[in-house]
Design a protein around this motif. Structure first.
Motif, PDB file in Angstrom:
ATOM      1  N   PRO A   1      38.689  28.659  42.751  1.00  0.00           N
ATOM      2  CA  PRO A   1      38.053  29.703  42.091  1.00  0.00           C
ATOM      3  C   PRO A   1      38.801  30.885  41.712  1.00  0.00           C
ATOM      4  O   PRO A   1      39.709  31.225  42.539  1.00  0.00           O
ATOM      5  N   ALA A   2      38.563  31.440  40.533  1.00  0.00           N
ATOM      6  CA  ALA A   2      39.349  32.717  40.096  1.00  0.00           C
ATOM      7  C   ALA A   2      39.300  33.789  41.203  1.00  0.00           C
ATOM      8  O   ALA A   2      38.202  34.307  41.490  1.00  0.00           O
ATOM      9  N   PRO A   3      40.323  34.577  41.661  1.00  0.00           N
ATOM     10  CA  PRO A   3      40.270  35.633  42.367  1.00  0.00           C
ATOM     11  C   PRO A   3      40.137  36.950  41.466  1.00  0.00           C
ATOM     12  O   PRO A   3      40.176  36.732  40.220  1.00  0.00           O
ATOM     13  N   PRO A   4      39.638  38.016  41.850  1.00  0.00           N
ATOM     14  CA  PRO A   4      39.196  39.272  41.091  1.00  0.00           C
ATOM     15  C   PRO A   4      40.543  39.569  40.855  1.00  0.00           C
ATOM     16  O   PRO A   4      41.562  39.492  41.181  1.00  0.00           O
ATOM     17  N   SER A   5      40.507  40.236  39.535  1.00  0.00           N
ATOM     18  CA  SER A   5      41.977  41.009  38.960  1.00  0.00           C
ATOM     19  C   SER A   5      42.150  41.884  39.910  1.00  0.00           C
ATOM     20  O   SER A   5      41.469  42.715  40.794  1.00  0.00           O
ATOM     21  N   LEU A   6      43.803  42.176  40.111  1.00  0.00           N
ATOM     22  CA  LEU A   6      44.102  43.110  41.152  1.00  0.00           C
ATOM     23  C   LEU A   6      44.200  44.553  40.468  1.00  0.00           C
ATOM     24  O   LEU A   6      44.869  45.298  40.988  1.00  0.00           O
ATOM     25  N   HIS A   7      43.635  44.396  39.191  1.00  0.00           N
ATOM     26  CA  HIS A   7      43.619  45.867  38.562  1.00  0.00           C
ATOM     27  C   HIS A   7      42.361  46.538  38.430  1.00  0.00           C
ATOM     28  O   HIS A   7      42.030  47.688  37.740  1.00  0.00           O
ATOM     29  N   THR A   8      41.323  46.129  39.285  1.00  0.00           N
ATOM     30  CA  THR A   8      40.059  46.759  39.304  1.00  0.00           C
ATOM     31  C   THR A   8      40.198  48.142  40.311  1.00  0.00           C
ATOM     32  O   THR A   8      41.074  48.436  40.943  1.00  0.00           O
ATOM     33  N   GLY A   9      39.255  49.067  40.084  1.00  0.00           N
ATOM     34  CA  GLY A   9      39.240  50.382  40.854  1.00  0.00           C
ATOM     35  C   GLY A   9      39.445  49.820  42.414  1.00  0.00           C
ATOM     36  O   GLY A   9      40.048  50.774  43.007  1.00  0.00           O
ATOM     37  N   ARG A  10      38.702  49.061  42.792  1.00  0.00           N
ATOM     38  CA  ARG A  10      38.823  48.819  44.169  1.00  0.00           C
ATOM     39  C   ARG A  10      39.979  48.288  44.532  1.00  0.00           C
ATOM     40  O   ARG A  10      40.802  48.740  45.796  1.00  0.00           O
ATOM     41  N   ALA A  11      40.462  47.246  44.038  1.00  0.00           N
ATOM     42  CA  ALA A  11      42.010  46.820  44.429  1.00  0.00           C
ATOM     43  C   ALA A  11      43.163  47.971  44.316  1.00  0.00           C
ATOM     44  O   ALA A  11      43.740  47.967  45.269  1.00  0.00           O
ATOM     45  N   ARG A  12      42.967  48.811  43.234  1.00  0.00           N
ATOM     46  CA  ARG A  12      43.970  49.877  43.090  1.00  0.00           C
ATOM     47  C   ARG A  12      43.602  50.770  44.235  1.00  0.00           C
ATOM     48  O   ARG A  12      44.411  51.636  44.646  1.00  0.00           O
ATOM     49  N   GLY A  13      42.361  51.066  44.655  1.00  0.00           N
ATOM     50  CA  GLY A  13      42.189  52.139  45.699  1.00  0.00           C
ATOM     51  C   GLY A  13      42.349  51.653  47.179  1.00  0.00           C
ATOM     52  O   GLY A  13      42.530  52.426  48.121  1.00  0.00           O
TER      53      GLY A  13
END
Ligand code: HEC
Length: 189
Positions: A117-129
């Protein structure tokens, strides 16, 4: 001591030549204590109970439970500066362990997707934060479908890969170009 040893060996060789190497005679045994050490049965007499809460050498316990990621994010600090060496190492770690799912730039499109299953992008505001410690926690303890990489990636490499992730996220300067390997010195393999 050295001369003594040399003498012992020289004499040993001589003795071997004269006596022991005729096969019908039993060989001389030097330092028999090492060859035939006294045998103990496992657990016999020598068991030492480790003191309570003893920690094996080279093992540092990770003090945050799996659901304690936010606290890890607040309390852990990345001990590595974002140096060229660290970024290059981080890139190696990312391209070894993370790329298969997260893809070369963290978009979640690695070669294992969509079998995994695809992981979420690591470029979202969440991952960046996420603070570095929070990401360290995710790598160490896993998060939902993503397993723990604690046994495969040493702590220092986990911090390095986070530095590299910050580069992918555009939050830190890119990895400096790698120096060309020194020219091969002719012939050889
Ligand atoms: C086998 C596939 C796989 C590998 C390999 C993998 N991940 Fe993940 N990762 C995931 C999945 C799936 C998620 C989403 C987990 C969830 O649902 O919370 C995730 C989540 C994350 C998150 C949190 C993203 C967010 O928005 O919450 C981070 C950060 C992360 N991974 C970093 C890494 C790093 C760094 C590595 C390499 C050390 C790595 N992952 C290796 C599958 C993988």
């Amino acid at each position: 001591m050295k001369t003594l040893l040399a003498f012992a060996f020289a004499f040993g060789g001589l003795a071997c030549g004269l006596v022991a190497c005729r096969h019908e005679k039993p060989k001389r045994v030097y330092m028999p204590d090492m060859a035939y050490s006294p045998a103990f049965k496992a657990q016999e007499g020598t068991v030492r109970v480790p003191p309570e809460r003893a920690i094996p050498v080279n093992f540092s316990p990770y003090p945050f439970a799996k659901n304690d990621g936010e606290r890890a994010g607040r309390e852990l600090r990345n001990p590595l500066a974002s140096s060229a060496a660290v970024l290059i190492r981080g890139q190696e770690v990312f391209n070894t362990f993370c790329i298969v799912c997260h893809g070369p730039t963290g978009l979640g499109n690695g070669p294992l997707i969509p079998k995994f299953p695809a992981p979420p992008s690591l470029h979202t505001g969440r991952a960046r934060g996420y603070p570095d410690g929070r990401i360290f926690h995710i790598i160490t303890q896993g998060q939902n479908l993503m397993g723990s990489y604690a046994s495969q990636i040493p702590q220092e490499d986990r911090w390095a890969v986070i530095r590299y992730l910050r580069v992918l996220q555009g939050k830190a300067a890119p990895v400096p170009p790698q120096q060309n390997p020194p020219a091969a010195s002719g012939g050889g393999s």
